[in-house]
Write a protein that holds these residues in place. Structure first.
Motif, PDB file in Angstrom:
ATOM      1  N   MET A   1      10.276  -1.724  -1.717  1.00 60.71           N
ATOM      2  CA  MET A   1       9.396  -2.706  -1.085  1.00 60.71           C
ATOM      3  C   MET A   1       8.269  -1.963  -0.369  1.00 60.71           C
ATOM      4  SD  MET A   1      10.530  -5.976   1.225  1.00 60.71           S
ATOM      5  CE  MET A   1      10.999  -5.111   2.721  1.00 60.71           C
ATOM      6  N   THR A   2       7.043  -2.369  -0.615  1.00 58.49           N
ATOM      7  CA  THR A   2       5.879  -1.674  -0.063  1.00 58.49           C
ATOM      8  C   THR A   2       4.920  -2.676   0.572  1.00 58.49           C
ATOM      9  OG1 THR A   2       6.026  -0.001  -1.810  1.00 58.49           O
ATOM     10  CG2 THR A   2       3.981  -0.084  -0.551  1.00 58.49           C
ATOM     11  N   SER A   3       4.556  -2.419   1.837  1.00 56.19           N
ATOM     12  CA  SER A   3       3.522  -3.208   2.499  1.00 56.19           C
ATOM     13  C   SER A   3       2.262  -2.362   2.631  1.00 56.19           C
ATOM     14  CB  SER A   3       3.990  -3.669   3.879  1.00 56.19           C
ATOM     15  OG  SER A   3       4.197  -2.558   4.736  1.00 56.19           O
ATOM     16  N   HIS A   4       1.119  -3.035   2.687  1.00 49.93           N
ATOM     17  CA  HIS A   4      -0.159  -2.337   2.722  1.00 49.93           C
ATOM     18  C   HIS A   4      -0.963  -2.749   3.952  1.00 49.93           C
ATOM     19  CE1 HIS A   4       0.450  -0.892  -1.402  1.00 49.93           C
ATOM     20  NE2 HIS A   4       0.923  -2.106  -1.655  1.00 49.93           N
ATOM     21  N   GLY A   5      -1.565  -1.762   4.601  1.00 44.82           N
ATOM     22  CA  GLY A   5      -2.449  -2.011   5.726  1.00 44.82           C
ATOM     23  C   GLY A   5      -3.759  -1.278   5.535  1.00 44.82           C
ATOM     24  N   ARG A   6      -4.348  -0.844   6.660  1.00 43.44           N
ATOM     25  CA  ARG A   6      -5.580  -0.068   6.597  1.00 43.44           C
ATOM     26  C   ARG A   6      -5.529   0.978   7.698  1.00 43.44           C
ATOM     27  NH1 ARG A   6      -8.720  -3.819   7.600  1.00 43.44           N
ATOM     28  NH2 ARG A   6      -9.460  -3.295   9.699  1.00 43.44           N
ATOM     29  N   SER A   7      -5.743   2.235   7.353  1.00 43.14           N
ATOM     30  CA  SER A   7      -5.624   3.306   8.333  1.00 43.14           C
ATOM     31  C   SER A   7      -6.730   3.238   9.375  1.00 43.14           C
ATOM     32  CB  SER A   7      -5.651   4.669   7.638  1.00 43.14           C
ATOM     33  OG  SER A   7      -6.889   4.850   6.981  1.00 43.14           O
ATOM     34  N   GLY A   8      -6.461   3.803  10.543  1.00 38.82           N
ATOM     35  CA  GLY A   8      -7.440   3.838  11.625  1.00 38.82           C
ATOM     36  C   GLY A   8      -6.914   4.709  12.749  1.00 38.82           C
ATOM     37  N   HIS A   9      -7.716   4.853  13.817  1.00 38.98           N
ATOM     38  CA  HIS A   9      -7.328   5.681  14.967  1.00 38.98           C
ATOM     39  C   HIS A   9      -6.428   4.860  15.888  1.00 38.98           C
ATOM     40  CE1 HIS A   9      -7.389   8.528  18.216  1.00 38.98           C
ATOM     41  NE2 HIS A   9      -8.242   9.330  17.563  1.00 38.98           N
ATOM     42  N   ALA A  10      -5.266   5.404  16.194  1.00 39.66           N
ATOM     43  CA  ALA A  10      -4.313   4.671  17.020  1.00 39.66           C
ATOM     44  C   ALA A  10      -4.850   4.412  18.418  1.00 39.66           C
ATOM     45  CB  ALA A  10      -2.996   5.433  17.086  1.00 39.66           C
TER      46      ALA A  10
ATOM     47  N   GLN B   1       1.135  10.900  11.017  1.00 38.83           N
ATOM     48  CA  GLN B   1       1.129  11.555  12.320  1.00 38.83           C
ATOM     49  C   GLN B   1       0.935  10.503  13.402  1.00 38.83           C
ATOM     50  OE1 GLN B   1      -2.270  14.065  11.056  1.00 38.83           O
ATOM     51  NE2 GLN B   1      -3.286  13.395  12.982  1.00 38.83           N
ATOM     52  N   HIS B   2       1.156  10.907  14.667  1.00 35.44           N
ATOM     53  CA  HIS B   2       1.291   9.931  15.742  1.00 35.44           C
ATOM     54  C   HIS B   2       0.011   9.160  16.025  1.00 35.44           C
ATOM     55  CE1 HIS B   2      -1.007  11.779  19.103  1.00 35.44           C
ATOM     56  NE2 HIS B   2      -0.766  12.909  18.446  1.00 35.44           N
ATOM     57  N   ASN B   3      -1.156   9.707  15.755  1.00 33.72           N
ATOM     58  CA  ASN B   3      -2.397   9.048  16.153  1.00 33.72           C
ATOM     59  C   ASN B   3      -3.141   8.378  15.003  1.00 33.72           C
ATOM     60  OD1 ASN B   3      -3.073  11.412  14.906  1.00 33.72           O
ATOM     61  ND2 ASN B   3      -4.508  12.136  16.474  1.00 33.72           N
ATOM     62  N   VAL B   4      -2.474   8.195  13.883  1.00 34.31           N
ATOM     63  CA  VAL B   4      -3.077   7.528  12.729  1.00 34.31           C
ATOM     64  C   VAL B   4      -2.289   6.258  12.414  1.00 34.31           C
ATOM     65  CG1 VAL B   4      -3.677   7.713  10.293  1.00 34.31           C
ATOM     66  CG2 VAL B   4      -3.884   9.713  11.782  1.00 34.31           C
ATOM     67  N   VAL B   5      -2.980   5.129  12.413  1.00 34.98           N
ATOM     68  CA  VAL B   5      -2.333   3.873  12.031  1.00 34.98           C
ATOM     69  C   VAL B   5      -1.982   3.945  10.538  1.00 34.98           C
ATOM     70  CG1 VAL B   5      -2.675   1.384  11.734  1.00 34.98           C
ATOM     71  CG2 VAL B   5      -3.528   2.536  13.791  1.00 34.98           C
ATOM     72  N   PRO B   6      -0.702   3.763  10.172  1.00 27.47           N
ATOM     73  CA  PRO B   6      -0.306   3.924   8.764  1.00 27.47           C
ATOM     74  C   PRO B   6      -0.844   2.806   7.882  1.00 27.47           C
ATOM     75  CG  PRO B   6       1.534   3.117  10.059  1.00 27.47           C
ATOM     76  CD  PRO B   6       0.439   3.432  11.044  1.00 27.47           C
ATOM     77  N   ASP B   7      -1.283   3.198   6.692  1.00 24.08           N
ATOM     78  CA  ASP B   7      -1.810   2.195   5.765  1.00 24.08           C
ATOM     79  C   ASP B   7      -0.795   1.747   4.719  1.00 24.08           C
ATOM     80  OD1 ASP B   7      -1.740   4.511   4.318  1.00 24.08           O
ATOM     81  OD2 ASP B   7      -3.844   4.500   3.713  1.00 24.08           O
ATOM     82  N   THR B   8       0.350   2.395   4.648  1.00 25.70           N
ATOM     83  CA  THR B   8       1.438   1.925   3.779  1.00 25.70           C
ATOM     84  C   THR B   8       2.769   2.089   4.495  1.00 25.70           C
ATOM     85  OG1 THR B   8       1.744   4.076   2.697  1.00 25.70           O
ATOM     86  CG2 THR B   8       0.248   2.499   1.626  1.00 25.70           C
ATOM     87  N   CYS B   9       3.699   1.216   4.182  1.00 23.12           N
ATOM     88  CA  CYS B   9       5.083   1.325   4.667  1.00 23.12           C
ATOM     89  C   CYS B   9       5.985   1.016   3.483  1.00 23.12           C
ATOM     90  CB  CYS B   9       5.339   0.346   5.806  1.00 23.12           C
ATOM     91  SG  CYS B   9       7.013   0.431   6.502  1.00 23.12           S
ATOM     92  N   GLN B  10       6.945   1.881   3.259  1.00 21.85           N
ATOM     93  CA  GLN B  10       7.844   1.728   2.118  1.00 21.85           C
ATOM     94  C   GLN B  10       9.288   1.601   2.588  1.00 21.85           C
ATOM     95  OE1 GLN B  10       6.629   5.389   0.133  1.00 21.85           O
ATOM     96  NE2 GLN B  10       5.458   4.224  -1.370  1.00 21.85           N
ATOM     97  N   ALA B  11      10.015   0.714   1.969  1.00 21.72           N
ATOM     98  CA  ALA B  11      11.427   0.505   2.299  1.00 21.72           C
ATOM     99  C   ALA B  11      12.237   0.426   1.017  1.00 21.72           C
ATOM    100  CB  ALA B  11      11.615  -0.769   3.121  1.00 21.72           C
ATOM    101  N   ILE B  12      13.485   0.831   1.106  1.00 23.80           N
ATOM    102  CA  ILE B  12      14.427   0.680  -0.001  1.00 23.80           C
ATOM    103  C   ILE B  12      15.459  -0.361   0.418  1.00 23.80           C
ATOM    104  CG2 ILE B  12      16.179   1.809  -1.432  1.00 23.80           C
ATOM    105  CD1 ILE B  12      14.654   4.424  -1.058  1.00 23.80           C
ATOM    106  N   ILE B  13      15.666  -1.329  -0.452  1.00 24.00           N
ATOM    107  CA  ILE B  13      16.603  -2.418  -0.180  1.00 24.00           C
ATOM    108  C   ILE B  13      17.779  -2.319  -1.149  1.00 24.00           C
ATOM    109  CG2 ILE B  13      16.865  -4.892   0.169  1.00 24.00           C
ATOM    110  CD1 ILE B  13      14.679  -3.574   1.891  1.00 24.00           C
TER     111      ILE B  13
END
Length: 357
Positions: free
Chosen positions: A179-188, A234-246
Motif C-alpha cells: 500500500m502506497t500513499s503519495h504526498g509532496r516533499s517540502g521543508h518540515a 531525514q528529519h527535516n524533509v516532509v516525506p512524499d511517499t509512505c509505503q506499508a505492507i498489509i
C-alpha cells in the motif's frame, strides 16, 4: 516388517535430514539424502528440481488416488537456539534439530506409511503418491507447483504438517498487499508540502478497525494486519511517499480477489497484491476420510497457518505428528513416540485391513 522397523528407518532418515541444512531454495543436499533412502527402500521415484515423488508400483488410473505430502525445506534457524540446530540430538523421547517438527516428522512418517501401503503384502484398493516438496516455507515457484502438473489425477491429499495428528480440515489463505500513499516533499520547518504519512493514517486506521462480515465457524474472521511501514529520508524533509505492507489472512468464505476489491474500495492509497494464488482451502466434513477420522476419535479444526495445501486444486487436509507451536522456534523438537503413533494412525486411516505385523 514390524512397526518398530519402520520407526527405526524413519528416525535414521530424519536424523540425516536434520544434519543436512535445507533452508528454502537451498534443498538440493536434503533432496539427495531423501532420494538415496528411497532407493534403499526399493522405491522408484521421480524428481523435478528438489521435489521428489513416487507412485504406487501397480498404479491403476481407475482407483482412488491419495496424495501423501510433506516438505523438505526449513526456515533459517533463529539466534536463540541453545543447541546446534543441525546436530540431531536425542534426549529421552525428544529428537531436537531444525526441521524435526516442521516438517521432518510428517515427512518421514508419511514415507514409511507409503512403504507399508504399497508393499507386496498389501491388498491394492487405492493408489498412493508420496510427494516431498521444496520451497514450502516461501511458497516458491520451484516448489509443489512444479510437481503437481506431472502427477496423475489426485482425489484427496493429506499434508503432514504438525497438528498433533488432529485433522485441520480448513486453513486460511494468505495475501500480501503493498500500500502506497503519495504526498509532496517540502521543508518540515515551514510546514511545506503534503505529508504522505498523514495521507496514509486514515487507511491504516481502516485496516486496523474493519471487520469482514463473513465469519467462518472453522477459521473465524478474515484478518488484516499492517506489518511494515516505511516513509521519509531525514528529519527535516516532509516525506512524499509512505509505503506499508498489509498481511491478509482469508477464511474460506472469501476469495483473495474479493478481499482485495473490498480493500481497494475503502482506502485512498494505491494498493497492489503480490499474488492472489494462496487461497484458503478446505475439505467437506462429510468426506469419507474425515468421517473415518471422526470414528477414530479425531477432532477436526481450522488452521490459521499456511501450507502447500493452498496450492492444491483438490480436497485436502493437514494432519501430522508434532505441534505447530514448536515450528519456527528455538530448540525445535519432535517426539519419537509421535512419529511411531503417526505411522500407525495413518495406516489405520488409509488401509486398516493391512497393518504391519
Amino acid at each position: 516388517m514390524s512397526y518398530d522397523t519402520y520407526l527405526d528407518d524413519a528416525l535414521a532418515l530424519l536424523k540425516e535430514l536434520i544434519a543436512t541444512p535445507s533452508v528454502s531454495r537451498d534443498e538440493t543436499a536434503a533432496a539427495d539424502v531423501l532420494a538415496r533412502h528411497m532407493e534403499g527402500y526399493g522405491i522408484k521415484y521421480a524428481r523435478e528440481g528438489n521435489n521428489i515423488w513416487a507412485l504406487s508400483p501397480d498404479f491403476a488410473p481407475e482407483r482412488e488416488t491419495i496424495l501423501l505430502n510433506a516438505h523438505i525445506d526449513t526456515v533459517k534457524p533463529v539466534s536463540s537456539w541453545t543447541r546446534d540446530p543441525f546436530t540431531p540430538t536425542l534426549e529421552g523421547d525428544r529428537l531436537y534439530g531444525l526441521g524435526a517438527n516442521d516438517c521432518g516428522g510428517g515427512l518421514v512418517s508419511l514415507l514409511q506409511t507409503f512403504r507399508i501401503l504399497t508393499g507386496p503384502e498389501t491388498q491394492k484398493l487405492k493408489n498412493f503418491i508420496f510427494l516431498a516438496s521444496c520451497e514450502e516455507e516461501v511458497s516458491g515457484q520451484n516448489g509443489i507447483v512444479k510437481a503437481l502438473p506431472q502427477l496423475p489425477r489426485i482425489d484427496v491429499a493429506i499434508v503432514g504438517e504438525p497438528t498433533g495428528m488432529q485433522p485441520a480440515v480448513a486453513e486460511k489463505g494468505l495475501m500480501v498487499i503493498d500500500m502506497t500513499s503519495h504526498g509532496r516533499s517540502g521543508h518540515a520547518a515551514r510546514a511545506e508540502g503534503v505529508n504522505a504519512i498523514y495521507q496514509m493514517l486514515d487507511d491504516l486506521l481502516w485496516i486496523r478497525d474493519y471487520q469482514f462480515p463473513k465469519v467462518s465457524p472453522l477459521l473465524g474472521p478474515t484478518l488484516m494486519q499492517a506489518t511494515v511501514v516505511n516513509a521519509g529520508t531525514q528529519h527535516n524533509v516532509v516525506p512524499d511517499t509512505c509505503q506499508a505492507i498489509i498481511d491478509v489472512r482469508t477464511n474460506e468464505l472469501y476469495t483473495n480477489e474479493e478481499v482485495f476489491e473490498i480493500i481497494r474500495a475503502n482506502v485512498k492509497s494505491d494498493v497492489k497484491a503480490r499474488s492472489f494464488r494462496l487461497h484458503s482451502s478446505s475439505i467437506p466434513l462429510d468426506h469419507p476420510l474425515i468421517k473415518k477420522l471422526d470414528e477414530m476419535g479425531k477432532k477436526p479444526f481450522g488452521s490459521p497457518t499456511l501450507s502447500d495445501q493452498a496450492l492444491m486444486p483438490f480436497p485436502s487436509f493437514k494432519m501430522g505428528p508434532g505441534d505447530s507451536a514448536r515450528s519456527h522456534s528455538a530448540d525445535e523438537f519432535i517426539c519419537v513416540s509421535e512419529i511411531g503413533e503417526a505411522i500407525e494412525e495413518y495406516v489405520e486411516l488409509l488401509d486398516p485391513l493391512n497393518p504391519p505385523v
